[in-house]
Design a protein around this motif. Structure first.
Motif, PDB file in Angstrom:
ATOM      1  N   ARG A 192       0.814  -1.229   0.000  1.00  0.00           N
ATOM      2  CA  ARG A 192       0.000   0.000   0.000  1.00  0.00           C
ATOM      3  C   ARG A 192       0.841   1.271   0.000  1.00  0.00           C
ATOM      4  O   ARG A 192       0.311   2.363  -0.007  1.00  0.00           O
ATOM      5  CB  ARG A 192      -0.973  -0.013   1.167  1.00  0.00           C
ATOM      6  CG  ARG A 192      -0.263   0.054   2.503  1.00  0.00           C
ATOM      7  CD  ARG A 192      -1.215  -0.082   3.660  1.00  0.00           C
ATOM      8  NE  ARG A 192      -0.862  -1.269   4.412  1.00  0.00           N
ATOM      9  CZ  ARG A 192      -1.524  -1.721   5.440  1.00  0.00           C
ATOM     10  NH1 ARG A 192      -2.597  -1.105   5.854  1.00  0.00           N
ATOM     11  NH2 ARG A 192      -1.136  -2.793   6.063  1.00  0.00           N
TER      12      ARG A 192
ATOM     13  N   PRO B 170      -4.873   3.391   2.117  1.00  0.00           N
ATOM     14  CA  PRO B 170      -3.942   3.402   0.984  1.00  0.00           C
ATOM     15  C   PRO B 170      -3.346   4.799   0.825  1.00  0.00           C
ATOM     16  O   PRO B 170      -3.942   5.788   1.239  1.00  0.00           O
ATOM     17  CB  PRO B 170      -4.834   3.043  -0.215  1.00  0.00           C
ATOM     18  CG  PRO B 170      -6.203   3.458   0.196  1.00  0.00           C
ATOM     19  CD  PRO B 170      -6.267   3.260   1.686  1.00  0.00           C
TER      20      PRO B 170
ATOM     21  N   TYR C  93      -0.087   2.309  -5.169  1.00  0.00           N
ATOM     22  CA  TYR C  93       0.450   1.055  -4.648  1.00  0.00           C
ATOM     23  C   TYR C  93       1.789   0.820  -5.331  1.00  0.00           C
ATOM     24  O   TYR C  93       2.079   1.399  -6.385  1.00  0.00           O
ATOM     25  CB  TYR C  93      -0.497  -0.114  -4.944  1.00  0.00           C
ATOM     26  CG  TYR C  93      -1.719  -0.132  -4.068  1.00  0.00           C
ATOM     27  CD1 TYR C  93      -1.761  -0.910  -2.913  1.00  0.00           C
ATOM     28  CD2 TYR C  93      -2.831   0.630  -4.383  1.00  0.00           C
ATOM     29  CE1 TYR C  93      -2.894  -0.934  -2.110  1.00  0.00           C
ATOM     30  CE2 TYR C  93      -3.965   0.615  -3.583  1.00  0.00           C
ATOM     31  CZ  TYR C  93      -3.984  -0.164  -2.442  1.00  0.00           C
ATOM     32  OH  TYR C  93      -5.093  -0.187  -1.642  1.00  0.00           O
TER      33      TYR C  93
ATOM     34  N   GLY D 156      -6.152  -0.034   3.211  1.00  0.00           N
ATOM     35  CA  GLY D 156      -4.934  -0.200   2.448  1.00  0.00           C
ATOM     36  C   GLY D 156      -4.302  -1.570   2.424  1.00  0.00           C
ATOM     37  O   GLY D 156      -3.425  -1.818   1.604  1.00  0.00           O
TER      38      GLY D 156
ATOM     39  N   TYR E  40      -7.024  -5.509  -1.931  1.00  0.00           N
ATOM     40  CA  TYR E  40      -6.811  -5.192  -3.349  1.00  0.00           C
ATOM     41  C   TYR E  40      -7.451  -6.322  -4.153  1.00  0.00           C
ATOM     42  O   TYR E  40      -6.786  -7.201  -4.695  1.00  0.00           O
ATOM     43  CB  TYR E  40      -5.315  -5.053  -3.654  1.00  0.00           C
ATOM     44  CG  TYR E  40      -5.036  -4.221  -4.879  1.00  0.00           C
ATOM     45  CD1 TYR E  40      -4.957  -2.843  -4.796  1.00  0.00           C
ATOM     46  CD2 TYR E  40      -4.865  -4.803  -6.132  1.00  0.00           C
ATOM     47  CE1 TYR E  40      -4.698  -2.069  -5.918  1.00  0.00           C
ATOM     48  CE2 TYR E  40      -4.612  -4.043  -7.253  1.00  0.00           C
ATOM     49  CZ  TYR E  40      -4.525  -2.669  -7.137  1.00  0.00           C
ATOM     50  OH  TYR E  40      -4.276  -1.899  -8.257  1.00  0.00           O
TER      51      TYR E  40
END
Length: 191
Positions: free
Chosen positions: A81, A87, A111, A131, A136
């Motif tokens: 992150r 994030p 990222y 994050g 993801y």
């Protein structure tokens, strides 16, 4: 700072996310992870690209005697992150390029995939997920704007706390990421 908040409101499509009073950065889980007392404090950096302010918000983890980059916490070859907690997010009022990736005006998450000699930079339109890399998801990945690779440098003197700063570079800037014995430079230019 007071001029930046209305600017960011115009950049985002919709209302601003919950704010931290000192940085105007989003705080996603204020009840579970309050800003006060975080081991990895929330921070921000503002730099100019094409004469316009670009703001980047990120969590600043410290090594505290651990090997972070290339260690268990931030393994090489895996998505990171690029900070801690939420994030890493940047807000741009105008079109820019980041490491050669075309980025329209708006808010984006940053990222990276660290490696010993180069890092992969990943820009994404999704800014609302926590994050951690497990968040993801395929849906978040589908919102990627682009990926690019940049070289990393080895530092002689270690940096204890992850730091991002902007250095002027002509009409743009260079985002400098530094932690432990690693420095990464990401060029940011007007589109």
């Amino acid at each position: 700072m007071s001029l930046l908040i209305p600017l960011l409101a115009g950049v985002l499509a919709g209302p601003l996310p919950p704010q931290s009073p000192d940085t105007a950065c989003q705080v996603l889980n204020p009840r579970n992870v309050p800003v006060a007392g975080r081991k990895s404090p929330l921070d921000s950096v503002t730099f100019a690209v094409g004469g316009r302010p670009v703001k980047l918000c990120y969590g600043r983890p410290s090594s505290r005697g651990r090997v972070m980059l290339g260690g268990e916490a931030v393994p090489y070859g895996q998505l990171w992150r690029t900070g801690a907690n939420e994030p890493t997010i940047f807000f741009t009022p105008s079109a820019i390029t980041v490491a050669g990736i075309a980025v329209p005006a708006g808010a984006y998450s940053l990222y990276t995939v660290p490696a010993a000699g180069e890092w992969e930079i990943i820009l994404n339109r999704s800014i609302k997920q926590w994050g951690e890399e497990s968040n993801y998801t395929a849906g978040v990945r589908a919102q990627e704007v682009g990926r690019a690779k940049v070289q990393s440098e080895r530092l002689a003197k270690p940096i204890e706390t992850f730091t991002i700063r902007g250095e002027p570079a002509g009409a743009g800037a260079v985002l400098v990421l530094e932690w432990e014995q690693t420095r990464v430079r990401i060029p940011v230019r007007p589109a």
